[in-house]
Design a protein around this motif. Structure first.
Motif, mmCIF file in Angstrom:
data_model
loop_
_atom_site.group_PDB
_atom_site.id
_atom_site.type_symbol
_atom_site.label_atom_id
_atom_site.label_comp_id
_atom_site.label_asym_id
_atom_site.label_seq_id
_atom_site.Cartn_x
_atom_site.Cartn_y
_atom_site.Cartn_z
ATOM 1 N N ASP A 61 4.764 -27.548 67.180
ATOM 2 C CA ASP A 61 4.161 -27.843 68.441
ATOM 3 C C ASP A 61 4.757 -27.693 69.555
ATOM 4 O O ASP A 61 4.033 -26.724 70.640
ATOM 5 C CB ASP A 61 3.765 -29.689 68.857
ATOM 6 N N PHE A 62 6.171 -27.330 69.590
ATOM 7 C CA PHE A 62 6.438 -26.595 71.221
ATOM 8 C C PHE A 62 6.324 -24.704 71.156
ATOM 9 O O PHE A 62 5.660 -24.144 72.043
ATOM 10 C CB PHE A 62 7.645 -26.451 70.651
ATOM 11 N N MET A 63 6.151 -24.617 69.580
ATOM 12 C CA MET A 63 5.452 -22.987 69.142
ATOM 13 C C MET A 63 4.655 -22.930 70.069
ATOM 14 O O MET A 63 4.615 -21.625 70.856
ATOM 15 C CB MET A 63 6.301 -22.738 68.183
ATOM 16 N N GLN A 64 3.751 -23.913 69.747
ATOM 17 C CA GLN A 64 2.136 -23.616 70.207
ATOM 18 C C GLN A 64 1.998 -23.119 71.205
ATOM 19 O O GLN A 64 0.991 -22.602 71.365
ATOM 20 C CB GLN A 64 1.152 -24.550 68.794
ATOM 21 N N ALA A 65 2.722 -24.734 71.900
ATOM 22 C CA ALA A 65 2.434 -23.888 73.715
ATOM 23 C C ALA A 65 3.238 -22.882 73.811
ATOM 24 O O ALA A 65 2.470 -22.533 75.627
ATOM 25 C CB ALA A 65 3.092 -25.703 73.952
ATOM 26 N N HIS A 66 3.830 -21.627 73.271
ATOM 27 C CA HIS A 66 3.410 -20.893 74.380
ATOM 28 C C HIS A 66 3.628 -19.696 73.842
ATOM 29 O O HIS A 66 4.337 -18.661 73.241
ATOM 30 C CB HIS A 66 5.696 -21.152 74.561
ATOM 31 N N PRO A 67 2.560 -19.343 73.218
ATOM 32 C CA PRO A 67 1.993 -17.993 72.534
ATOM 33 C C PRO A 67 2.063 -17.057 72.921
ATOM 34 O O PRO A 67 1.681 -16.124 72.539
ATOM 35 C CB PRO A 67 -0.199 -18.371 72.629
ATOM 36 N N ASP A 68 2.002 -17.161 74.427
ATOM 37 C CA ASP A 68 2.731 -15.602 75.061
ATOM 38 C C ASP A 68 4.073 -15.553 74.882
ATOM 39 O O ASP A 68 4.506 -14.118 75.618
ATOM 40 C CB ASP A 68 2.841 -15.832 77.010
ATOM 41 N N ALA A 69 5.438 -15.862 74.540
ATOM 42 C CA ALA A 69 6.860 -16.032 73.644
ATOM 43 C C ALA A 69 6.102 -15.641 72.421
ATOM 44 O O ALA A 69 7.539 -15.028 71.460
ATOM 45 C CB ALA A 69 7.229 -16.607 74.663
ATOM 46 N N LEU A 71 9.035 -8.748 75.349
ATOM 47 C CA LEU A 71 9.986 -9.748 73.834
ATOM 48 C C LEU A 71 8.843 -10.598 73.785
ATOM 49 O O LEU A 71 8.109 -10.923 74.317
ATOM 50 C CB LEU A 71 11.471 -10.577 75.192
ATOM 51 N N ARG A 72 9.001 -10.315 72.539
ATOM 52 C CA ARG A 72 9.117 -11.399 71.641
ATOM 53 C C ARG A 72 9.049 -12.247 70.762
ATOM 54 O O ARG A 72 9.881 -11.025 70.112
ATOM 55 C CB ARG A 72 6.939 -11.052 71.266
ATOM 56 N N LEU A 73 8.997 -13.384 70.152
ATOM 57 C CA LEU A 73 9.887 -13.415 69.140
ATOM 58 C C LEU A 73 8.192 -13.978 68.069
ATOM 59 O O LEU A 73 6.826 -14.557 68.588
ATOM 60 C CB LEU A 73 9.752 -15.243 69.228
ATOM 61 N N VAL A 74 8.908 -13.516 66.716
ATOM 62 C CA VAL A 74 7.406 -14.341 65.482
ATOM 63 C C VAL A 74 8.346 -14.814 64.609
ATOM 64 O O VAL A 74 8.943 -15.204 63.966
ATOM 65 C CB VAL A 74 7.713 -12.439 65.181
#
Length: 215
Positions: free
Chosen positions: A11-19, A91-94
């Motif tokens: 849920d935390f990851m889905q809340a930050h699609p810009d990163a 920066l993008r995390l994948v």
């Protein structure tokens, strides 16, 4: 190493699609558009908790950085650090597996690959899992521009020796080899979490830069 479960991670990851990108395959051939520029793209395979890739992004605004990590419970730590750093625009995390690089990037879409403190997989029967095995080198060569580079750090001497042989046998050119990086530390060196830990204990850090040779 057993990873502590973090039930809130997804849920935390889905809340930050810009990163953080959860479906990176949708951006294949479109990473420059994602960043909104034509700057070089550097990829770290196995970004862990993100200290290296975030530090590189902050230090080099004219390069686009992508940190790839397979485990939710690890990459959320990198995301937290990225948020603390105000989510650098370069920066993008994948969330992806390093074995799936060709599904994430088009041929020649990446300019450099970083491998930092990868799992050494010490047993001979697990050699194919090492990120410097021939099968992974083929993946890197496919996504890199002609003559693209791999920069590799480890505290594991046997993995380092294996990697030197693997890259040489593949036909790569070794550009720089350090058997004790911190004995003559470059000013622009960005440390990973593991690098800080092991160097403080006095353990040597091994590093190499290698380049795919174009015919």
């Amino acid at each position: 190493m057993r990873l502590r479960n973090k039930p809130w991670a997804r849920d935390f990851m889905q809340a930050h699609p810009d990163a953080l990108i959860l479906e990176p395959e949708t951006l294949k051939r479109g990473w420059h558009s994602e960043f909104g520029n034509a700057h070089p793209i550097h990829v770290e395979v196995g970004t862990g908790k993100g200290q290296f890739i975030i530090g590189m992004a902050l230090a080099n605004p004219d390069v686009n950085y992508i940190g790839i990590e397979h485990f939710d419970n690890v990459i959320v730590s990198a995301l937290e650090k990225a948020i603390e750093a105000d989510k650098p625009s370069n920066l993008r995390l994948v969330r992806a597996n390093g074995a799936d690089l060709e599904a994430v990037f088009e041929n020649g879409e990446v300019d450099r690959v970083y491998l930092n403190f990868s799992d050494p997989w010490p047993k001979t029967r697990h050699a194919k899992r090492r990120l410097t095995h021939e099968s992974f080198l083929r993946r890197y060569e496919a996504i890199l521009v002609p003559g693209g580079e791999i920069h590799f750090k480890t505290d594991n001497r046997k993995l380092f020796e294996y990697s030197l042989v693997s890259m040489s046998d593949y036909g790569m050119k070794l550009l720089d080899v350090a058997l004790d990086l911190h004995a003559d530390l470059p000013e622009d060196n960005i440390m990973t979490e593991y690098e800080e830990k092991f160097s403080k204990k006095g353990q040597p850090i091994y590093r190499l830069e290698s380049k795919f040779v174009t015919l």
